[in-house]
Write a protein that holds these residues in place. Structure first.
Motif, PDB file in Angstrom:
ATOM      1  N   CYS A 363       0.834  -1.207   0.000  1.00  0.00           N
ATOM      2  CA  CYS A 363       0.000   0.000   0.000  1.00  0.00           C
ATOM      3  C   CYS A 363       0.871   1.260   0.000  1.00  0.00           C
ATOM      4  O   CYS A 363       0.549   2.241  -0.676  1.00  0.00           O
ATOM      5  CB  CYS A 363      -0.919   0.008   1.219  1.00  0.00           C
ATOM      6  SG  CYS A 363      -2.249  -1.219   1.187  1.00  0.00           S
ATOM      7  N   CYS A 364       1.971   1.222   0.750  1.00  0.00           N
ATOM      8  CA  CYS A 364       2.879   2.375   0.802  1.00  0.00           C
ATOM      9  C   CYS A 364       3.513   2.621  -0.565  1.00  0.00           C
ATOM     10  O   CYS A 364       3.625   3.768  -1.019  1.00  0.00           O
ATOM     11  CB  CYS A 364       3.960   2.142   1.847  1.00  0.00           C
ATOM     12  SG  CYS A 364       3.354   2.078   3.553  1.00  0.00           S
ATOM     13  N   LEU A 365       3.956   1.555  -1.208  1.00  0.00           N
ATOM     14  CA  LEU A 365       4.553   1.685  -2.539  1.00  0.00           C
ATOM     15  C   LEU A 365       3.538   2.250  -3.537  1.00  0.00           C
ATOM     16  O   LEU A 365       3.869   3.133  -4.346  1.00  0.00           O
ATOM     17  CB  LEU A 365       5.055   0.325  -3.019  1.00  0.00           C
ATOM     18  CG  LEU A 365       6.317  -0.212  -2.341  1.00  0.00           C
ATOM     19  CD1 LEU A 365       6.483  -1.703  -2.641  1.00  0.00           C
ATOM     20  CD2 LEU A 365       7.554   0.558  -2.796  1.00  0.00           C
ATOM     21  N   GLN A 413     -12.135  10.728  -7.198  1.00  0.00           N
ATOM     22  CA  GLN A 413     -11.654   9.369  -6.929  1.00  0.00           C
ATOM     23  C   GLN A 413     -10.762   9.312  -5.682  1.00  0.00           C
ATOM     24  O   GLN A 413     -10.670   8.271  -5.027  1.00  0.00           O
ATOM     25  CB  GLN A 413     -10.852   8.845  -8.134  1.00  0.00           C
ATOM     26  CG  GLN A 413     -11.614   8.835  -9.445  1.00  0.00           C
ATOM     27  CD  GLN A 413     -12.748   7.824  -9.436  1.00  0.00           C
ATOM     28  OE1 GLN A 413     -12.670   6.791  -8.786  1.00  0.00           O
ATOM     29  NE2 GLN A 413     -13.812   8.145 -10.152  1.00  0.00           N
ATOM     30  N   TRP A 414     -10.116  10.416  -5.380  1.00  0.00           N
ATOM     31  CA  TRP A 414      -9.129  10.443  -4.298  1.00  0.00           C
ATOM     32  C   TRP A 414      -9.397  11.644  -3.392  1.00  0.00           C
ATOM     33  O   TRP A 414      -8.901  12.736  -3.654  1.00  0.00           O
ATOM     34  CB  TRP A 414      -7.700  10.537  -4.859  1.00  0.00           C
ATOM     35  CG  TRP A 414      -7.372   9.522  -5.911  1.00  0.00           C
ATOM     36  CD1 TRP A 414      -7.369   9.693  -7.269  1.00  0.00           C
ATOM     37  CD2 TRP A 414      -7.005   8.154  -5.690  1.00  0.00           C
ATOM     38  NE1 TRP A 414      -7.028   8.537  -7.907  1.00  0.00           N
ATOM     39  CE2 TRP A 414      -6.780   7.562  -6.954  1.00  0.00           C
ATOM     40  CE3 TRP A 414      -6.825   7.366  -4.548  1.00  0.00           C
ATOM     41  CZ2 TRP A 414      -6.411   6.231  -7.121  1.00  0.00           C
ATOM     42  CZ3 TRP A 414      -6.451   6.045  -4.697  1.00  0.00           C
ATOM     43  CH2 TRP A 414      -6.241   5.489  -5.954  1.00  0.00           C
ATOM     44  N   ASP A 423      -3.589   3.983   3.377  1.00  0.00           N
ATOM     45  CA  ASP A 423      -4.839   3.290   3.693  1.00  0.00           C
ATOM     46  C   ASP A 423      -5.818   3.324   2.526  1.00  0.00           C
ATOM     47  O   ASP A 423      -6.759   2.515   2.480  1.00  0.00           O
ATOM     48  CB  ASP A 423      -5.499   3.918   4.919  1.00  0.00           C
ATOM     49  CG  ASP A 423      -4.813   3.508   6.218  1.00  0.00           C
ATOM     50  OD1 ASP A 423      -3.719   2.916   6.137  1.00  0.00           O
ATOM     51  OD2 ASP A 423      -5.358   3.777   7.298  1.00  0.00           O
ATOM     52  N   ARG A 424      -5.618   4.239   1.583  1.00  0.00           N
ATOM     53  CA  ARG A 424      -6.512   4.295   0.414  1.00  0.00           C
ATOM     54  C   ARG A 424      -6.552   2.959  -0.318  1.00  0.00           C
ATOM     55  O   ARG A 424      -7.544   2.624  -0.970  1.00  0.00           O
ATOM     56  CB  ARG A 424      -6.016   5.342  -0.588  1.00  0.00           C
ATOM     57  CG  ARG A 424      -5.870   6.747  -0.100  1.00  0.00           C
ATOM     58  CD  ARG A 424      -5.286   7.602  -1.226  1.00  0.00           C
ATOM     59  NE  ARG A 424      -4.781   8.876  -0.772  1.00  0.00           N
ATOM     60  CZ  ARG A 424      -5.508   9.979  -0.662  1.00  0.00           C
ATOM     61  NH1 ARG A 424      -6.795   9.937  -0.934  1.00  0.00           N
ATOM     62  NH2 ARG A 424      -4.948  11.120  -0.253  1.00  0.00           N
ATOM     63  N   GLU A 428     -10.929  -2.570   1.777  1.00  0.00           N
ATOM     64  CA  GLU A 428     -12.198  -1.968   2.195  1.00  0.00           C
ATOM     65  C   GLU A 428     -12.331  -0.519   1.740  1.00  0.00           C
ATOM     66  O   GLU A 428     -13.454   0.002   1.626  1.00  0.00           O
ATOM     67  CB  GLU A 428     -12.363  -2.055   3.715  1.00  0.00           C
ATOM     68  CG  GLU A 428     -11.291  -1.335   4.512  1.00  0.00           C
ATOM     69  CD  GLU A 428     -10.102  -2.212   4.851  1.00  0.00           C
ATOM     70  OE1 GLU A 428      -9.418  -1.911   5.845  1.00  0.00           O
ATOM     71  OE2 GLU A 428      -9.860  -3.203   4.118  1.00  0.00           O
ATOM     72  N   ASN A 429     -11.195   0.151   1.483  1.00  0.00           N
ATOM     73  CA  ASN A 429     -11.239   1.552   1.040  1.00  0.00           C
ATOM     74  C   ASN A 429     -11.189   1.703  -0.471  1.00  0.00           C
ATOM     75  O   ASN A 429     -11.247   2.822  -0.978  1.00  0.00           O
ATOM     76  CB  ASN A 429     -10.078   2.328   1.666  1.00  0.00           C
ATOM     77  CG  ASN A 429     -10.171   2.409   3.174  1.00  0.00           C
ATOM     78  OD1 ASN A 429     -11.266   2.369   3.734  1.00  0.00           O
ATOM     79  ND2 ASN A 429      -9.041   2.503   3.849  1.00  0.00           N
ATOM     80  N   SER A 430     -11.050   0.611  -1.166  1.00  0.00           N
ATOM     81  CA  SER A 430     -10.967   0.649  -2.633  1.00  0.00           C
ATOM     82  C   SER A 430     -12.291   0.358  -3.312  1.00  0.00           C
ATOM     83  O   SER A 430     -12.403   0.444  -4.535  1.00  0.00           O
ATOM     84  CB  SER A 430      -9.911  -0.360  -3.117  1.00  0.00           C
ATOM     85  OG  SER A 430      -8.643  -0.070  -2.557  1.00  0.00           O
TER      86      SER A 430
END
Length: 505
Positions: A363-365, A413-414, A423-424, A428-430
């Motif tokens: 997720c960080c990458l 979208q963001w 966390d995006r 569950e957040n996608s």
């Protein structure tokens, strides 16, 4: 004689008139697309910034100037229109249409180095190549490269440790290090060994001619991209940059040609069979394909050179930006370090099983790639008329600039698009996000063939770094000026402070 001269003048006038009418027709077709005021034939030449950085900022700024649908705008480079699109919906229309698979004119500048490789070839040549090469990036093949990732990551950790007064090398107590250069050399070693089966020892041997050529040719291409006057080959060869470019190509081609010839001879002596325990490089797969008649031998060097170009510059920038963002967001870094510690535990190396468990690290990458995509813009040429909105049709032949930098910042979208928030990308957040809202490896059928390789590689190397160091960025994000061409990179590097966490692995 007078008659021939008259006919020649008439022919020139007819061609000029035809070109003018075609230009006016195109302008009329693009009239409803957002655009600043321009002039026939001159386009936006009178308001375009003359410096490369200013010009790129204008392209990005136009997206913010015209945020409403359709998220597209037109920039006229003289009589030639470039339509910039920056929404997931429009991106999908372009990349998923088989009529629009040809790359734009700027990619021709890479031909002297990469030839008609998978990256830049026309769609009729690209299709069979892509079908043939896709199996070489199968998961069962990629997992055999994990030991290479680990070996080179350990060397990188030792070099970083030298900046902290730990490990091998000249010690320093400052802990300050420019991470992009170190990471780039690591990624170069990885791609050399995985693509060619040959180590160039870039991390430990800085005076290598091959390493110099790889780094220098990227700078040459970037400079040439920014200066249209050097695009014609005869003119470019007369410049000092062009002469350096030619020397780099000679070094790069001679090195890869030698490696290919030597490896082909080895395989021929072994009756085209690998020994037990031998690691198969991409080059081996290509040579076996050529031996079976599936690939023209002359294509092998083009693809190997392309692996070298795509496989180290993009990944090194992606990883370096990730380190910067983690250094600016300590709470995110602590969470990522905790995951690395729990997954790796007492293991000295990352395994295939570990890679799949490093979910927050991934997720960080991805969040770093969202904010700073290694390839921020992609140019495509439309092979057919393309509707993008009601009563708005982009004519065939139009060059479309897919602005991934702005697609990744679409507030629809963001939410809070400029905030670094991994966390995006949690499942569950996608939910509900457009599937083309995130496209750092392009998208559609002509996406990056090596994207799985890149993510696996970056996760392993990042895990080694996070396991051994606490990172503090020494630059604020707004202080970093970027150089945007084919690759998005910081102009003056990314500086961080490294503090050892425990015994270096």
């Amino acid at each position: 004689m007078a008659l021939l001269l008259t006919l020649a003048i008439c022919l020139i006038l007819v061609k000029c008139l035809h070109a003018l009418l075609a230009h006016l027709k195109t302008r009329d077709a693009l009239e409803k697309v957002h655009q600043p005021r321009g002039y026939p034939l001159l386009g936006h030449g009178l308001i375009a910034k003359p410096d490369p950085e200013g010009f790129v900022n204008q392209i990005f700024g136009m997206g913010y100037l015209y945020p409403s649908a359709p998220r597209a705008c037109v920039l006229w480079l003289g009589p030639m229109p470039i339509t910039v699109i920056y929404s997931a919906e429009l991106l999908e229309k372009i990349v998923c249409n088989s009529n629009h698979l040809n790359k734009g004119f700027a990619y021709k500048l890479l031909e002297p180095w990469l030839g008609q490789s998978l990256l830049i070839s026309k769609k009729d040549r690209w299709r069979p190549k892509r079908k043939l090469l896709t199996p070489t990036f199968h998961y069962d093949i990629l997992k055999d490269f994990v030991p290479v990732f680990n070996e080179q990551a350990k060397i990188l950790v030792q070099k970083m440790g030298a900046a902290c007064g730990k490990g091998k090398g000249t010690a320093s107590t400052s802990g300050k290090v420019e991470v992009l250069e170190l990471v780039t050399l690591c990624m170069l070693d990885i791609i050399c060994e995985t693509s060619m089966g040959r180590s160039v020892n870039a991390q430990m041997q800085k005076d290598s001619e091959y390493v110099w050529a790889v780094h220098t040719i990227n700078k040459c291409v970037s400079e040439r991209t920014r200066n249209p006057f050097t695009w014609p080959e005869p003119i470019y060869k007369l410049t000092s940059n062009g002469r350096t470019h030619s020397r780099c190509i000679q070094l790069l081609h001679s090195f890869t040609r030698q490696v290919i010839d030597e490896r082909a001879a080895e395989l021929e002596r072994s009756d085209w069979k690998l020994g037990d325990g031998d690691r198969m490089a991409f080059l081996d797969l290509l040579l076996l394909m050529a031996h079976r008649g599936q690939m023209d031998p002359k294509d092998i060097q083009e693809e190997v050179d392309t692996f070298m170009f795509e496989g180290h510059d993009t990944t090194s920038n992606g990883l370096a930006w990730t380190l910067h963002f983690l250094g600016c967001n300590k709470h995110v870094q602590i969470r990522a370090q905790k995951e690395v510690d729990e997954v790796l535990q007492g293991s000295e190396e990352g395994t295939v099983e570990h890679i799949s468990q490093l979910k927050y690290v991934e997720c960080c990458l991805k969040e770093a790639l969202r904010l700073c995509p290694s390839v921020p813009m992609i140019l495509r040429e439309l092979g057919a008329d393309q509707p993008i909105a009601e009563d708005v049709v982009l004519p065939r032949g139009t060059h479309v600039l897919l602005n991934l930098f702005l697609v990744h910042r679409d507030p629809s979208q963001w939410p809070q698009p400029e905030t670094f928030n991994p966390d995006r990308f949690l499942p569950e957040n996608s939910i509900g996000r457009h599937p083309f809202a995130f496209a750092p490896f392009s998208a559609g059928s002509r996406n990056c063939i090596g994207q799985r390789f890149a993510i696996m590689e970056e996760k392993v190397v990042l895990a080694h770094i996070l396991r051994n160091f606490t990172i503090t960025s020494l630059q604020k994000r707004h202080e970093i000026r970027t150089d945007v061409n084919l690759i998005m990179r910081p102009q003056e590097g990314l500086f961080v402070k490294l503090e050892p966490r425990n015994k270096l692995s």
